[in-house]
Design a protein around this motif. Structure first.
Motif, mmCIF file in Angstrom:
data_model
loop_
_atom_site.group_PDB
_atom_site.id
_atom_site.type_symbol
_atom_site.label_atom_id
_atom_site.label_comp_id
_atom_site.label_asym_id
_atom_site.label_seq_id
_atom_site.Cartn_x
_atom_site.Cartn_y
_atom_site.Cartn_z
ATOM 1 N N SER A 56 36.873 51.262 -42.277
ATOM 2 C CA SER A 56 36.203 52.499 -42.660
ATOM 3 C C SER A 56 34.766 52.177 -43.040
ATOM 4 O O SER A 56 34.362 51.020 -43.115
ATOM 5 N N GLY A 57 34.000 53.209 -43.269
ATOM 6 C CA GLY A 57 32.599 53.027 -43.637
ATOM 7 C C GLY A 57 31.690 52.716 -42.465
ATOM 8 O O GLY A 57 30.534 52.339 -42.657
ATOM 9 N N LEU A 58 32.203 52.869 -41.234
ATOM 10 C CA LEU A 58 31.372 52.623 -40.056
ATOM 11 C C LEU A 58 30.445 53.814 -39.847
ATOM 12 O O LEU A 58 30.765 54.943 -40.215
ATOM 13 N N GLY A 104 33.086 61.145 -36.858
ATOM 14 C CA GLY A 104 32.746 61.935 -38.034
ATOM 15 C C GLY A 104 33.029 61.251 -39.355
ATOM 16 O O GLY A 104 32.253 61.391 -40.307
ATOM 17 N N THR A 105 34.134 60.511 -39.453
ATOM 18 C CA THR A 105 34.515 59.894 -40.725
ATOM 19 C C THR A 105 34.135 58.422 -40.819
ATOM 20 O O THR A 105 34.146 57.860 -41.909
ATOM 21 N N GLY A 106 33.836 57.779 -39.684
ATOM 22 C CA GLY A 106 33.541 56.341 -39.705
ATOM 23 C C GLY A 106 34.776 55.486 -39.856
ATOM 24 O O GLY A 106 34.698 54.322 -40.245
ATOM 25 N N ASN A 126 41.072 63.970 -42.261
ATOM 26 C CA ASN A 126 40.936 62.534 -41.998
ATOM 27 C C ASN A 126 40.382 62.258 -40.609
ATOM 28 O O ASN A 126 39.805 61.205 -40.371
ATOM 29 N N VAL A 127 40.620 63.169 -39.692
ATOM 30 C CA VAL A 127 40.170 63.011 -38.309
ATOM 31 C C VAL A 127 39.340 64.241 -37.939
ATOM 32 O O VAL A 127 39.848 65.363 -37.968
ATOM 33 N N PHE A 128 38.057 64.014 -37.623
ATOM 34 C CA PHE A 128 37.154 65.110 -37.292
ATOM 35 C C PHE A 128 36.680 65.060 -35.841
ATOM 36 O O PHE A 128 36.629 66.081 -35.171
ATOM 37 N N ALA A 129 36.289 63.864 -35.384
ATOM 38 C CA ALA A 129 35.678 63.747 -34.053
ATOM 39 C C ALA A 129 36.081 62.431 -33.403
ATOM 40 O O ALA A 129 35.308 61.479 -33.361
ATOM 41 N N PRO A 130 37.325 62.343 -32.863
ATOM 42 C CA PRO A 130 37.735 61.103 -32.208
ATOM 43 C C PRO A 130 36.830 60.788 -31.024
ATOM 44 O O PRO A 130 36.473 61.675 -30.256
#
Length: 195
Positions: free
Chosen positions: A106-108, A84-86, A64-68
């Motif tokens: 989400s979807g950003l 990473g996830t938007g 769920n979290v890749f690149a804060p």
């Protein structure tokens, strides 16, 4: 100030023109004062951590979290953009203990800089869409504030040496309510009037 090249977060006093605190980090992307400490999104240390002791607030879990990246706060709640996830995550606290993160938007497209604005919403720089957006924290609805911005692109051709946020395009809100966005694509600062 955060520097992934120097692997440090520093507190700078503009009146004395001196660095007054330095924290050695891993790969810090953004830093913000929060709850008598500094919250840092740090890819090298594995998530969002406190600068004072590097204790974890939001770990990278590669699910769920890749690149804060960008961080924002109203003093009680912490918001974290994940490049990473938007997803933009909202983290409440029980005293100093972080509660489970909740996705609020989400979807950003490659969100980087975040800022709490004067209207109680959240501004987010979407580098993948070349725009500044606003998140309604009550509904999670995302609306465009300004588009066609010349923002920096992701790091390419560096064999993983550079973080994906590369130059990191940030956003800040002045006392007047005017919004300022850094545009790494043309090396500019955009000012967007509150009116």
């Amino acid at each position: 100030m955060s520097s992934y090249f120097g692997a440090v977060v520093q507190i700078w006093n503009p009146q004395s023109d001196q660095v007054i605190e330095t924290y050695t980090m891993g790969i810090p992307i953004d830093a913000i004062r929060f709850k008598n400490d500094i919250a840092v999104s740090d890819l090298g240390l594995g998530g969002v951590v406190r600068a004072s002791d590097q204790s974890m607030i939001l770990p990278i879990d590669n699910a769920n979290v890749f690149a804060p990246s960008g961080l924002a706060t109203n003093g009680e709640t912490l918001w974290v953009a994940d490049w990473g996830t938007g997803i933009v995550w909202q983290i409440g606290f029980d005293g100093d203990t972080p509660m489970p993160a909740v996705p609020i938007a989400s979807g950003l497209m490659n969100p980087e800089g975040l800022a709490w604005d004067n209207n109680g919403s959240l501004l987010v720089v979407e580098t993948g869409a070349s725009q500044l957006s606003r998140i309604d924290l009550t509904t999670g609805a995302v609306s465009i504030v300004a588009d066609g911005l010349s923002l920096s692109g992701p790091a390419v051709g560096q064999d993983g040496f550079l973080p994906p946020t590369y130059l990191f395009d940030g956003v800040a809100v002045g006392q007047s309510g005017d919004i300022y966005v850094s545009g790494g694509g043309k090396n500019v600062i955009y000012r967007i009037s509150e009116n």
